[in-house]
Design a protein around this motif. Structure first.
Motif, PDB file in Angstrom:
ATOM      1  N   LEU A   4       7.011  10.912   3.207  1.00  0.00           N
ATOM      2  CA  LEU A   4       5.497  11.247   2.244  1.00  0.00           C
ATOM      3  C   LEU A   4       5.451  12.718   2.153  1.00  0.00           C
ATOM      4  O   LEU A   4       4.840  13.348   1.014  1.00  0.00           O
ATOM      5  N   GLY A  17       0.743  -1.163  -0.130  1.00  0.00           N
ATOM      6  CA  GLY A  17       0.069   0.207   0.000  1.00  0.00           C
ATOM      7  C   GLY A  17       0.882   1.268  -0.138  1.00  0.00           C
ATOM      8  O   GLY A  17       0.533   2.042  -0.619  1.00  0.00           O
ATOM      9  N   TRP A  18       1.769   1.234   0.689  1.00  0.00           N
ATOM     10  CA  TRP A  18       2.583   2.641   0.833  1.00  0.00           C
ATOM     11  C   TRP A  18       3.656   2.800  -0.415  1.00  0.00           C
ATOM     12  O   TRP A  18       3.632   3.575  -0.812  1.00  0.00           O
ATOM     13  N   ALA A  72       2.223   6.991  -6.531  1.00  0.00           N
ATOM     14  CA  ALA A  72       1.136   7.791  -6.883  1.00  0.00           C
ATOM     15  C   ALA A  72       1.532   9.494  -6.677  1.00  0.00           C
ATOM     16  O   ALA A  72       1.238  10.246  -7.406  1.00  0.00           O
ATOM     17  N   ILE A  73       2.145   9.543  -5.610  1.00  0.00           N
ATOM     18  CA  ILE A  73       2.511  11.012  -5.340  1.00  0.00           C
ATOM     19  C   ILE A  73       3.603  11.647  -6.058  1.00  0.00           C
ATOM     20  O   ILE A  73       3.632  12.540  -6.315  1.00  0.00           O
ATOM     21  N   ILE A 129       1.182   4.054  -2.846  1.00  0.00           N
ATOM     22  CA  ILE A 129       0.881   5.757  -2.293  1.00  0.00           C
ATOM     23  C   ILE A 129       2.111   6.512  -2.669  1.00  0.00           C
ATOM     24  O   ILE A 129       1.906   7.557  -3.436  1.00  0.00           O
ATOM     25  N   SER A 130       3.170   6.004  -2.467  1.00  0.00           N
ATOM     26  CA  SER A 130       4.483   6.893  -2.746  1.00  0.00           C
ATOM     27  C   SER A 130       4.732   7.078  -4.085  1.00  0.00           C
ATOM     28  O   SER A 130       4.974   8.262  -4.659  1.00  0.00           O
TER      29      SER A 130
END
Length: 218
Positions: free
Chosen positions: A191, A125-126, A132-133, A129-130
């Protein structure tokens, strides 16, 4: 702007160098790493986040030399200079098209390829997320590098040399966020730094890219 975005998306899928090439390169990098370091699950788990982030970065870099080259060759850039649409907006649309055809598929493919590197379950998941950012920053910075080298024959190597140092902060904080998440640590700090870098590049880089294009096309 929507018409320009759809045009760039069609060109990316037709001309190659976008969707398929980036994914293939990402897959090759991820597949070769276990062969190079050996079948050691503990070691692969440790380096998985960094390897996936590095593979995504290099896959984004692979298609940058065609980002503005086709528009320069057929005269589209000259038309954009005289169009009612601000050049900063046009550059932003091109960066968005690059992210949709290159960055977004890498974000979606990363969890699948993480299995090959024995990425810990808490890290998937992380990692997404990372990426995608952070991947939008790679596309925006890459657009700036493409603007610097547009019109230069065989400028791919120069583009890489210019862009790679600018990619380093994104790589550091993105990989660190994914690594902390995989290790069960708090990834909030990297993040937030990664999000700050992305927002800053989105806010500033289109103006720099447009200024470079105006100077280069005069």
């Amino acid at each position: 702007m929507i018409a320009l975005l759809m045009r760039d998306l069609r060109l990316a899928f037709r001309a190659g160098g976008g969707f398929g090439l980036g994914l293939a390169f990402f897959l090759i990098v991820t597949t070769l790493v276990p062969f190079s370091v050996g079948p050691q699950p503990a070691l692969l788990s440790t380096i998985a986040a960094g390897v996936l982030w590095l593979g995504a970065l290099l896959a984004c870099l692979l298609s940058l030399d065609r980002l503005l080259a086709l528009d320069y060759e057929d005269g589209t850039l000259d038309l954009l200079l005289t169009a009612p649409l601000p050049l900063e907006a046009a550059v932003s649309v091109k960066a968005l098209a690059h992210w949709i055809t290159t960055g977004l598929p890498l974000v979606l493919a990363a969890p699948v390829l993480g299995v090959l590197l024995n990425l810990p379950g808490a890290g998937y998941g992380w990692l997404v997320i990372s990426l995608a950012i952070g991947t939008p920053a790679l596309s925006v910075i890459g657009t700036f590098g493409a603007a610097l080298t547009v019109g230069i024959k065989r400028g791919g190597l120069l583009l890489s040399l210019l862009v790679l140092p600018l990619y380093v902060p994104t790589l550091i904080f993105g990989a660190e966020a994914a690594r902390r998440g995989a290790a069960g640590l708090d990834p909030a700090t990297p993040l937030l730094m990664l999000a700050g870098i992305t927002l800053a590049t989105i806010a500033l880089m289109p103006f720099a890219s447009a200024a470079v294009l105006r100077m280069g096309l005069r």
